[in-house]
Design an enzyme around this catalytic site. Structure first.
Site, PDB file in Angstrom:
ATOM      1  N   ASP A 169      -3.850  -5.410  -4.084  1.00  0.00           N
ATOM      2  CA  ASP A 169      -2.786  -6.145  -3.966  1.00  0.00           C
ATOM      3  C   ASP A 169      -2.896  -7.092  -4.942  1.00  0.00           C
ATOM      4  O   ASP A 169      -2.730  -8.215  -4.830  1.00  0.00           O
ATOM      5  CB  ASP A 169      -3.179  -6.843  -2.623  1.00  0.00           C
ATOM      6  CG  ASP A 169      -2.283  -7.854  -2.158  1.00  0.00           C
ATOM      7  OD1 ASP A 169      -0.790  -7.953  -2.314  1.00  0.00           O
ATOM      8  OD2 ASP A 169      -2.471  -8.867  -1.539  1.00  0.00           O
ATOM      9  N   CYS A 186       5.128   5.902  16.218  1.00  0.00           N
ATOM     10  CA  CYS A 186       5.603   4.710  16.963  1.00  0.00           C
ATOM     11  C   CYS A 186       6.624   4.966  17.756  1.00  0.00           C
ATOM     12  O   CYS A 186       6.716   4.055  18.713  1.00  0.00           O
ATOM     13  CB  CYS A 186       6.304   3.551  15.833  1.00  0.00           C
ATOM     14  SG  CYS A 186       5.187   3.034  14.714  1.00  0.00           S
ATOM     15  N   CYS A 197       8.586   2.308  20.746  1.00  0.00           N
ATOM     16  CA  CYS A 197       8.008   1.171  20.795  1.00  0.00           C
ATOM     17  C   CYS A 197       8.455   0.156  20.002  1.00  0.00           C
ATOM     18  O   CYS A 197       8.680   0.318  18.749  1.00  0.00           O
ATOM     19  CB  CYS A 197       6.309   1.383  20.632  1.00  0.00           C
ATOM     20  SG  CYS A 197       5.450  -0.255  20.750  1.00  0.00           S
ATOM     21  N   CYS A 253       6.086  -5.003  18.198  1.00  0.00           N
ATOM     22  CA  CYS A 253       5.797  -5.738  17.130  1.00  0.00           C
ATOM     23  C   CYS A 253       7.176  -6.521  16.954  1.00  0.00           C
ATOM     24  O   CYS A 253       7.205  -7.879  16.358  1.00  0.00           O
ATOM     25  CB  CYS A 253       5.337  -4.989  15.883  1.00  0.00           C
ATOM     26  SG  CYS A 253       6.560  -3.641  15.443  1.00  0.00           S
ATOM     27  N   CYS A 287       7.322 -11.144  17.579  1.00  0.00           N
ATOM     28  CA  CYS A 287       7.439 -12.044  16.331  1.00  0.00           C
ATOM     29  C   CYS A 287       7.858 -13.471  16.575  1.00  0.00           C
ATOM     30  O   CYS A 287       9.029 -13.445  17.161  1.00  0.00           O
ATOM     31  CB  CYS A 287       8.204 -11.210  15.316  1.00  0.00           C
ATOM     32  SG  CYS A 287       8.291 -12.139  13.802  1.00  0.00           S
ATOM     33  N   CYS A 295       9.074 -15.039   7.900  1.00  0.00           N
ATOM     34  CA  CYS A 295       7.580 -14.448   8.353  1.00  0.00           C
ATOM     35  C   CYS A 295       6.644 -15.687   8.174  1.00  0.00           C
ATOM     36  O   CYS A 295       6.527 -16.275   7.329  1.00  0.00           O
ATOM     37  CB  CYS A 295       7.216 -13.370   7.540  1.00  0.00           C
ATOM     38  SG  CYS A 295       5.605 -12.607   7.944  1.00  0.00           S
ATOM     39  N   CYS A 316      -0.472 -14.946  10.108  1.00  0.00           N
ATOM     40  CA  CYS A 316       0.077 -14.596  11.464  1.00  0.00           C
ATOM     41  C   CYS A 316      -0.415 -13.198  11.769  1.00  0.00           C
ATOM     42  O   CYS A 316      -0.043 -12.318  11.111  1.00  0.00           O
ATOM     43  CB  CYS A 316       1.604 -14.866  11.662  1.00  0.00           C
ATOM     44  SG  CYS A 316       1.973 -14.547  13.487  1.00  0.00           S
ATOM     45  N   CYS A 328       1.881  -9.467  15.350  1.00  0.00           N
ATOM     46  CA  CYS A 328       2.511  -7.993  15.378  1.00  0.00           C
ATOM     47  C   CYS A 328       1.213  -7.059  15.495  1.00  0.00           C
ATOM     48  O   CYS A 328       1.548  -5.862  15.832  1.00  0.00           O
ATOM     49  CB  CYS A 328       3.281  -7.691  14.148  1.00  0.00           C
ATOM     50  SG  CYS A 328       2.739  -7.893  12.630  1.00  0.00           S
ATOM     51  N   CYS A 383       0.193  -4.396  18.691  1.00  0.00           N
ATOM     52  CA  CYS A 383       0.467  -3.139  18.674  1.00  0.00           C
ATOM     53  C   CYS A 383      -0.505  -2.299  19.438  1.00  0.00           C
ATOM     54  O   CYS A 383      -1.722  -2.511  19.369  1.00  0.00           O
ATOM     55  CB  CYS A 383       0.148  -3.027  17.080  1.00  0.00           C
ATOM     56  SG  CYS A 383       0.333  -0.960  16.715  1.00  0.00           S
TER      57      CYS A 383
END
Length: 363
Positions: free
Chosen positions: A147, A201, A204, A207, A211, A227, A254, A257, A261
């Site tokens: 990152d 997924c 579903c 998430c 939010c 976000c 945050c 989500c 899950c």
């Protein structure tokens, strides 16, 4: 081993077993290898940027060409070693996390940020790993990242088979959910590659539904400008008024989500001491964190990812959360007193949010 070696020159089975063993010994929880070709992901990135969904993260736009092609970032790269590292401390309880979100006087810091800065932890171990690989196979051209460079690391990890992209855009894995960090080693040696894995997924939309700001505008589509993680961390300016109430008591990032899950019922805990909670960030109240002076903020967040947002943004976020607590008439006297005491010496950014917070008191 010379750099011109072909894939058949490797003892692929033994090398792969060795890579997995070394990765585990260094604290990584997953390892996969892919090439540098990102295909349709490049077009999706360009469309996302063109829509302005990156907000004020100008570095995303500035280095878009490098993100689309790791070979431009590090010339000679032919493979990317992708690794994951779980970060949840052993005491993490998702029910308790939901409970803190429902308690307005609590200050909620995203789970990943409560320990040491993961950039430093992963980078050091990736560097060790790369050096071990060089000792094993011979001269190696490489660079390590976590990152920290214009890389589409989630897409690379997905392509390598570390997981699949969830509808919230995070990487998901059947064995460990989404609560892990990613790191990469770009190398100029054609290591054997892994295959992508199937998505799981289904229908579903948990998430998306949970939010607070509806930042997941469609499956696999995130508008960073909405976000809470972006608003409280990357955004250098005022929190838009229309999102302040939705922030609740989230003061850094945050997790909603991820908490909701279904795959995170398998989220693995880590024994890495670096990711253990520091300075009470798993239990701290808004008033406790508001009481920190700037020097205390710098000292207590030394070695933490939180420190990079600076004291002003930290206070901005806390002021919004305190305003939301005041709206529910929680600890009114103490919060009003603390906010008023800070107002005369606050910079314009913080002062504006303090004034907004004081205006949230019930009439």
């Amino acid at each position: 081993m010379p750099l011109s070696a072909s894939p058949s020159s490797f003892d692929e089975i033994n090398l792969r077993d060795w890579l997995n063993t070394q990765a585990i010994a260094l604290g990584f929880d997953g390892l996969r290898v892919t090439d540098t070709h990102l295909g349709p992901a490049t077009e999706r990135l360009q469309a996302w940027l063109a829509d302005g969904r990156h907000g004020q993260m100008e570095y995303m736009q500035r280095h878009a060409d490098l993100r689309s092609n790791p070979e431009l970032l590090v010339p000679g790269t032919v493979r990317v070693i992708c690794v994951s590292m779980n970060y949840l401390p052993s005491e993490t309880d998702f029910e308790q996390e939901w409970g803190r979100l429902e308690d307005p006087k609590q200050a909620v810091v995203s789970m990943y940020a409560r320990g040491r800065d993961y950039h430093k932890v992963l980078r050091n171990r990736l560097q060790q790993f790369a050096q071990l690989i060089e000792e094993r196979i011979g001269k190696l051209g490489y660079r390590v990242f976590t990152d920290s460079a214009p890389l589409m690391e989630v897409e690379l990890a997905r392509k390598a088979g570390l997981g699949w992209r969830g509808k919230h855009t995070l990487l998901l894995n059947r064995e460990s959910g989404s609560t892990f960090f990613l790191g990469e080693i770009l190398v100029d040696v054609p290591l054997p590659m892994d295959a992508e894995i199937e998505e799981h997924c289904g229908t579903c939309t948990s998430c998306m539904d949970v939010c607070p700001t509806q930042a997941i505008t469609a499956p696999y589509q995130l508008d960073a400008r909405r976000c809470i993680s972006y608003l409280t961390i990357e955004n250098p300016e005022a929190i838009p008024v229309e999102f302040r109430k939705a922030m609740g008591n989230r003061v850094y990032g945050c997790d909603d989500c991820q908490l909701i899950c279904p795959w995170n019922k398998f989220a693995k805990r880590t024994e890495m001491p670096d990711f253990a909670r520091r300075h009470g960030l798993g239990q701290a109240t808004l008033l406790q964190l508001w009481s920190w002076t700037e020097s205390e903020f710098e000292q207590r967040h030394e070695g933490s990812a939180i420190r990079r947002i600076g004291y002003s943004r930290w206070r901005r976020n806390l002021a919004v959360a305190m305003g939301n607590a005041l709206a529910q008439d929680v600890e009114r006297d103490a919060m009003v007193q603390a906010l008023n005491a800070a107002l005369p010496n606050s910079d314009p950014l913080v002062a504006e949010h303090i004034q907004w917070a004081l205006g949230q008191q019930p009439v």
